[in-house]
Write an enzyme that holds these catalytic residues in place. Structure first.
Site, short mmCIF file in Angstrom:
data_model
loop_
_atom_site.label_atom_id
_atom_site.label_comp_id
_atom_site.label_asym_id
_atom_site.label_seq_id
_atom_site.Cartn_x
_atom_site.Cartn_y
_atom_site.Cartn_z
N ARG A 108 -25.78 3.66 -33.69
CA ARG A 108 -25.01 2.80 -32.78
C ARG A 108 -23.63 2.62 -33.37
O ARG A 108 -23.46 2.11 -34.48
CB ARG A 108 -25.69 1.43 -32.61
CG ARG A 108 -24.80 0.41 -31.93
CD ARG A 108 -25.53 -0.85 -31.54
NE ARG A 108 -26.43 -0.60 -30.43
CZ ARG A 108 -27.10 -1.56 -29.78
NH1 ARG A 108 -26.95 -2.82 -30.14
NH2 ARG A 108 -27.90 -1.26 -28.79
N HIS A 135 -24.94 4.17 -22.87
CA HIS A 135 -26.15 3.65 -23.53
C HIS A 135 -27.36 4.38 -22.91
O HIS A 135 -28.15 3.79 -22.18
CB HIS A 135 -26.23 2.13 -23.31
CG HIS A 135 -27.17 1.41 -24.22
ND1 HIS A 135 -27.90 2.04 -25.21
CD2 HIS A 135 -27.51 0.09 -24.29
CE1 HIS A 135 -28.64 1.14 -25.85
NE2 HIS A 135 -28.42 -0.04 -25.31
N GLN A 138 -31.07 3.12 -23.14
CA GLN A 138 -31.36 1.97 -22.29
C GLN A 138 -31.75 2.41 -20.89
O GLN A 138 -32.71 1.91 -20.30
CB GLN A 138 -30.12 1.06 -22.23
CG GLN A 138 -30.32 -0.16 -21.37
CD GLN A 138 -31.38 -1.09 -21.94
OE1 GLN A 138 -31.30 -1.47 -23.10
NE2 GLN A 138 -32.37 -1.45 -21.14
N ASP A 226 -25.39 -7.12 -16.50
CA ASP A 226 -25.31 -7.08 -17.96
C ASP A 226 -24.31 -8.16 -18.38
O ASP A 226 -23.60 -8.72 -17.54
CB ASP A 226 -24.85 -5.68 -18.41
CG ASP A 226 -24.98 -5.45 -19.91
OD1 ASP A 226 -25.48 -6.35 -20.62
OD2 ASP A 226 -24.57 -4.38 -20.38
N CYS A 265 -30.40 -5.30 -19.51
CA CYS A 265 -30.75 -4.64 -20.77
C CYS A 265 -30.99 -5.63 -21.90
O CYS A 265 -31.62 -5.28 -22.89
CB CYS A 265 -29.66 -3.65 -21.16
SG CYS A 265 -28.08 -4.42 -21.56
N ARG A 293 -38.14 0.43 -24.00
CA ARG A 293 -37.24 1.13 -24.93
C ARG A 293 -38.08 1.91 -25.93
O ARG A 293 -37.78 3.05 -26.26
CB ARG A 293 -36.36 0.11 -25.68
CG ARG A 293 -35.36 -0.65 -24.82
CD ARG A 293 -34.25 0.25 -24.35
NE ARG A 293 -33.55 0.88 -25.45
CZ ARG A 293 -32.54 0.34 -26.15
NH1 ARG A 293 -32.10 -0.85 -25.81
NH2 ARG A 293 -31.96 0.99 -27.14
N1 CP Z 1 -30.41 -3.63 -24.91
C1 CP Z 1 -30.06 -3.40 -26.19
O1 CP Z 1 -29.62 -2.30 -26.55
O2 CP Z 1 -30.29 -4.44 -27.03
P1 CP Z 1 -29.81 -4.56 -28.54
O3 CP Z 1 -28.32 -4.63 -28.53
O4 CP Z 1 -30.44 -5.81 -29.07
O5 CP Z 1 -30.28 -3.34 -29.28
N1 NVA Z 2 -23.04 -3.78 -22.50
C1 NVA Z 2 -23.64 -4.39 -23.67
C2 NVA Z 2 -24.99 -3.84 -23.91
C3 NVA Z 2 -25.72 -4.47 -25.04
C4 NVA Z 2 -27.06 -3.85 -25.30
C5 NVA Z 2 -22.75 -4.17 -24.87
O1 NVA Z 2 -22.19 -3.07 -25.01
O2 NVA Z 2 -22.57 -5.09 -25.67
#
Ligand code: CP
Ligand code: NVA
Length: 309
Positions: A108, A135, A138, A226, A265, A293
């Protein structure tokens, strides 16, 4: 290593058949887990997988950790700070070195450009665990969740109300692969980027953009939102002011089909992008979505490492 590694960087990079095969395997893995039959399926036994986070995470971190363990492999959990990712040495050198120790890298990081750079130099599969741009893991879990509740997502209508962000971008990619109609309501100032809209047009996505949440949600099979402030976004107050009319509350949800589901998510902010009665109500699928997930990503890992199904 001579063969090109099988990266999972974006849904856009994969064929429909590949995506469908991974989703089917994810569903099978879930069924196997529910029956308590995991012990005889250890397709990644002896493998080592690095799981690297430059940003915070609950779901991605835990679901990859648990999933990798369940597949029989060993996890090396690393934070971007520990290795000073992109600072102590080049991304390319990091990729080269990690490839000598591990069989795959799940990462990430905000910069999608750096993710592509890492993948370019890695000799092992790289999996995108979220960038500012997309993502994909997700949305694999989202489709799995939709389909276990409502059957095939093909030809169905998914509505999005809120910010145009990484999760939405992966939904646009998925819509191209699985013939989904995507109705998206965002404030004008937070509309999907031109590159994504152009990609959707070039890939014949039925993408309908509006600034009116009612219009997006009318008759939808599923409503998604989101958080208003994603990782790396600085302009919190500006976003809140623009996004307030896009909250998914009961009134908005009632415009969708009677049996529509709600997905998010997570992490969620009740009272901001979603009203508590929606996320905690009967149409919400968010806890299954979070669980899925795990199953979807196990299928991605097995695919990436050419392991037996
Ligand atoms: N939805 C998601 O990716 O959650 P986290 O940021 O907690 O991994
Ligand atoms: N759109 C959000 C998703 C978190 C899982 C972010 O990028 O922070």
């Amino acid at each position: 290593m001579s063969d090109k590694p099988k990266h999972f960087l974006d849904i856009a990079d994969h064929s429909t058949a590949e995506i469908e095969a991974m989703l089917a395997h994810g569903k099978a893995l879930k069924a196997r887990r529910v029956k308590g039959q995991l012990g005889d399926y250890l397709p990644l036994l002896g493998k080592k997988i690095a799981v690297v986070f430059q940003q915070p995470s609950l779901r991605t971190r835990m679901s990859f950790d648990v999933g990798i363990n369940e597949l029989g492999a060993h996890v090396l959990m690393v934070s971007g700070d520990e290795i000073e990712l992109g600072h102590r040495e080049s991304i390319a050198d990091t990729a080269r070195v990690m490839s000598r120790y591990v069989d795959a890298i799940m990462i990430r990081m905000l910069s999608h450009h750096e993710l592509l750079e890492l993948a370019h130099y890695a000799e092992v599969p790289v999996i995108n665990g979220l960038t500012k741009k997309s993502h994909p893991c997700q949305v694999m879990a989202d489709v799995l969740t939709f389909e276990e509740r409502k059957g095939s997502v093909r030809g169905r209508t998914i509505a999005w109300s809120g910010d145009s962000n990484n999760v939405l971008a992966s939904w646009v990619h998925m819509a191209a692969k699985l013939d989904v109609t995507l109705k998206v309501a965002t404030p004008e100032q937070l509309s999907p980027p031109k590159a994504l809209v152009d990609w959707a047009a070039a890939n014949k996505v039925d993408l309908r953009l509006t600034h009116d949440p009612d219009e997006a949600v009318d008759g939808a099979d599923c409503v998604i939102t989101d958080s208003w402030v994603s990782m790396g976004d600085g302009d919190k107050e500006y976003r809140h002011n623009l996004l307030r009319p896009y909250q998914v509350d009961q009134k908005l949800m009632a415009r969708a089909k009677k049996d529509a589901i709600f997905m998010h998510c997570l992490p969620a902010k009740r009272g901001e992008e979603v009203a508590p009665e929606v996320i905690d109500g009967p149409q919400s699928a968010v806890w299954d979505e979070a669980e899925n997930r795990l199953h979807a990503q196990k299928a991605v890992l097995v695919w990436a490492l050419n392991a037996p199904k």
